[in-house]
Design a protein around this motif. Sequence first.
Motif, PDB file in Angstrom:
ATOM      1  N   THR A  30      46.428  44.295  41.535  1.00  0.00           N
ATOM      2  CA  THR A  30      46.164  43.178  40.503  1.00  0.00           C
ATOM      3  C   THR A  30      46.386  41.947  41.302  1.00  0.00           C
ATOM      4  N   VAL A  31      47.444  41.806  42.210  1.00  0.00           N
ATOM      5  CA  VAL A  31      47.474  40.602  42.955  1.00  0.00           C
ATOM      6  C   VAL A  31      46.151  40.061  43.618  1.00  0.00           C
ATOM      7  N   ALA A  32      45.673  41.185  44.224  1.00  0.00           N
ATOM      8  CA  ALA A  32      44.357  40.689  45.015  1.00  0.00           C
ATOM      9  C   ALA A  32      43.211  40.202  44.129  1.00  0.00           C
ATOM     10  N   SER A  33      43.205  40.889  42.943  1.00  0.00           N
ATOM     11  CA  SER A  33      41.956  40.477  41.896  1.00  0.00           C
ATOM     12  C   SER A  33      42.475  38.884  41.636  1.00  0.00           C
ATOM     13  N   ILE A  34      43.716  38.580  41.360  1.00  0.00           N
ATOM     14  CA  ILE A  34      44.060  37.434  40.648  1.00  0.00           C
ATOM     15  C   ILE A  34      43.879  36.277  41.898  1.00  0.00           C
ATOM     16  N   THR A  35      44.310  36.732  43.231  1.00  0.00           N
ATOM     17  CA  THR A  35      44.003  35.612  44.218  1.00  0.00           C
ATOM     18  C   THR A  35      42.576  35.516  44.651  1.00  0.00           C
ATOM     19  N   ARG A  36      41.510  36.432  44.393  1.00  0.00           N
ATOM     20  CA  ARG A  36      40.144  36.358  44.724  1.00  0.00           C
ATOM     21  C   ARG A  36      39.741  35.571  43.404  1.00  0.00           C
ATOM     22  N   SER A  37      40.413  35.544  42.464  1.00  0.00           N
ATOM     23  CA  SER A  37      39.748  34.757  41.344  1.00  0.00           C
ATOM     24  C   SER A  37      40.080  33.164  41.432  1.00  0.00           C
ATOM     25  N   GLY A  38      41.062  32.820  42.410  1.00  0.00           N
ATOM     26  CA  GLY A  38      41.595  31.449  42.688  1.00  0.00           C
ATOM     27  C   GLY A  38      42.587  31.267  41.825  1.00  0.00           C
ATOM     28  N   LEU A  39      43.285  32.287  41.093  1.00  0.00           N
ATOM     29  CA  LEU A  39      44.388  31.612  40.107  1.00  0.00           C
ATOM     30  C   LEU A  39      45.717  31.799  40.809  1.00  0.00           C
ATOM     31  N   GLY A  40      45.841  32.808  41.518  1.00  0.00           N
ATOM     32  CA  GLY A  40      47.067  32.742  42.406  1.00  0.00           C
ATOM     33  C   GLY A  40      48.312  33.245  41.425  1.00  0.00           C
ATOM     34  N   GLN A  41      49.524  33.537  41.930  1.00  0.00           N
ATOM     35  CA  GLN A  41      50.484  34.120  41.273  1.00  0.00           C
ATOM     36  C   GLN A  41      51.857  32.959  41.370  1.00  0.00           C
ATOM     37  N   SER A  42      52.331  32.860  40.183  1.00  0.00           N
ATOM     38  CA  SER A  42      53.671  32.194  40.100  1.00  0.00           C
ATOM     39  C   SER A  42      54.822  33.106  40.602  1.00  0.00           C
TER      40      SER A  42
END
Length: 699
Positions: free
Chosen positions: A203-215
């Motif tokens: 999940t994290v990898a998908s969010i990172t690739r999308s450019g959104l990143g994690q809080s």
Amino acid sequence: MAAVRCGKTSVFPHSYPTSLPRCSRRDFTSSAVRGSYDDTVQNLRIGKHTRVIYQGFTGRVATGNAKDSLAYGTNIVGGVTPGKEGEHLGLPLLPNVRKATEQLKPDATAVFVAAPQCAKAIEEAIEAEIPLIVSVAEHIPLHDIMRVCSILKTQSKSRLVGANAPGIIAPIGSCRIGFQPLPTFAPGHIGIAAKSGTLSYETVASITRSGLGQSLCVGMGGDIIAGTNLVDALRVFEADPETEGIILVGEIGGRAEEDAAEWIKEYRSRMGSKAKPIAALVGGTTAPEGRIMGHAGAWAARGERTAKEKYRVLEEAGATMVDHPENFGSVMKTLLSQSGRDVRNITKDANQRRGYHTLRRRPTALQRNGGDVQRIQQQRGLLLRPEQASGPLQPYLDQVEGLSLSKEPAPKDSFYIGVTVDRTARQPCIATSPTADASQLNQRVKRFPYDWREGPTKSTIRQATEHMQLDAAPPAAKAQITRLVQTLAKMYKEKEAVTLSGSVSIDNNGNLTLHQPSLLLQFDDAAYRSNKRQEDIHSLREKDTEVPEEVEAEQDGIVFIKLNDPDANIGTLVNGAGLAMNTLDALRLHGGKATNFLDTGGKATSETVKKSFELILRDSRVKVIFVNIFGGLTDGGMIAEGVLLAFKEVDMKGVPVVVRIRGTNEALGQKIIAESGLELEAFDGFAEAAERVVELAGR
């Protein structure tokens, strides 16, 4: 005291920076009175200034982890190893938690202590009132954790994450307390809470690739009871100004997802269009009934919804559901845009802070040790057959005068009674139903939690028996029901059970009859394997009645479950229980059926891969093998080399293999597979890999 965020900075009371405005300092005064464990939820809001210590600091795994976390930017201020004092990694080393608390003023502790001693280490941290306690060890005995949770309920200072959890990480503040794969994370604005470690990494990898990143990313852990659940994380994400969107990753077992759905429904009603968008996934929709799917907590008890039902409940509450974690990035960008949030600014902000990249990096201590704080066999529980139950159960039944144990099946008018675990309450509970009819039982079972230390009160027992609707029962039977509950609760604690249940009826003489064919006696495997307790119970295990491949896999630390669908023809090899469950689910959506569940855990080495191939190929149904690995804690290149080595040493019988490698150093891993010259095919995305697997299976 709880942590709070002011503006863009995350702080704890011991560590606020001098530049904070005076209003923030007032938040930490003694006037903020805490009343319950629920009030500690804001302690999850870690950040740059969070002061972290390690318990078990000088251990090999903790040392390697601390080095990586220090390089990441985590504010580690020292640690504890019993009986030792001095310096380690250039930081203070103290002999006990109390002394470390007095001298280092920690806001959080990373408990890198092996399972047999871990509960005691957590209790020491609670006694020292450390605000956040993160426990990563697997196989902590269930009753040890129930004792810990009973203590947590009496205080309002400390919050537990775990056990058996990857931990908690705030990429914005570069603060990692756990063993998450750092190259996968990037600072950003999506909050993630997950039961499964490997599914959270995907999940994290998908969010990172999308450019959104994690809080902020919170790992619940895969055990039966979690110190922090999905609702706890949701409460933090709602209040966090850095979090623009929320992702939940659930799985079969427990009610965490149902509780989250109730919270989401209320939140969306309360906030309307201002509500932060929420997406979710539930693993285990194709899990066979009655099996424990890798994680100790990945099974559904009586009265708990299936993974399919949880999926539907979350969807009805307003969460946008996805079927595979690699889809979260695109889905979340769409949801943010639909909610009126400026996705371009969000992605720009995240990308400026830290971009995602794959890289060659030295193996961490967790990789070198196979991914676990303590490597032990992965049997997940002992379930006695009904005909075995009379042995351990009879001494307790003898304490109920007038009760008989019958070998006859329960009649239609029988009642259900048991003692099990209430995961939401984090306590044991009495479970009763006015009917034992299988078609109605899940809808009619009700739980009545009680304190693990004190046992069920008379009031709790009365409520539980009233739910059985025994108004017309003779006085003798009512008294026997009460006594039966008391003795089951006694056995539950003394023998460290997970569930003790069965069906009872009232005979012609007005006495209670317990029906042996209905008995379910499930005991905690970790109590024996980690702490060598309950040897008499676990000596009853009959391995010769179990699936040979499953028993053999256990010796190599592999969780293997043979699935019985005659039309299945795809063998699966996956690292991580949650990812393995989701692989079966997602394959089904692409038209494929798996012959097995196989979780190598964090131990996808050449030896475990080799053994996994051997186990899979013993099944004549297998026409193709799907290797689905997320290189989080392990390096993708190393995994690929292990696959090649194993492939060359095993007679593959002409069965083709499709390999999907994502995560750390994925490009090298894919290149190694593609250029091997062997009958291997490498893929990047899950969908294209699954389509190819199904195509090969259909030949």
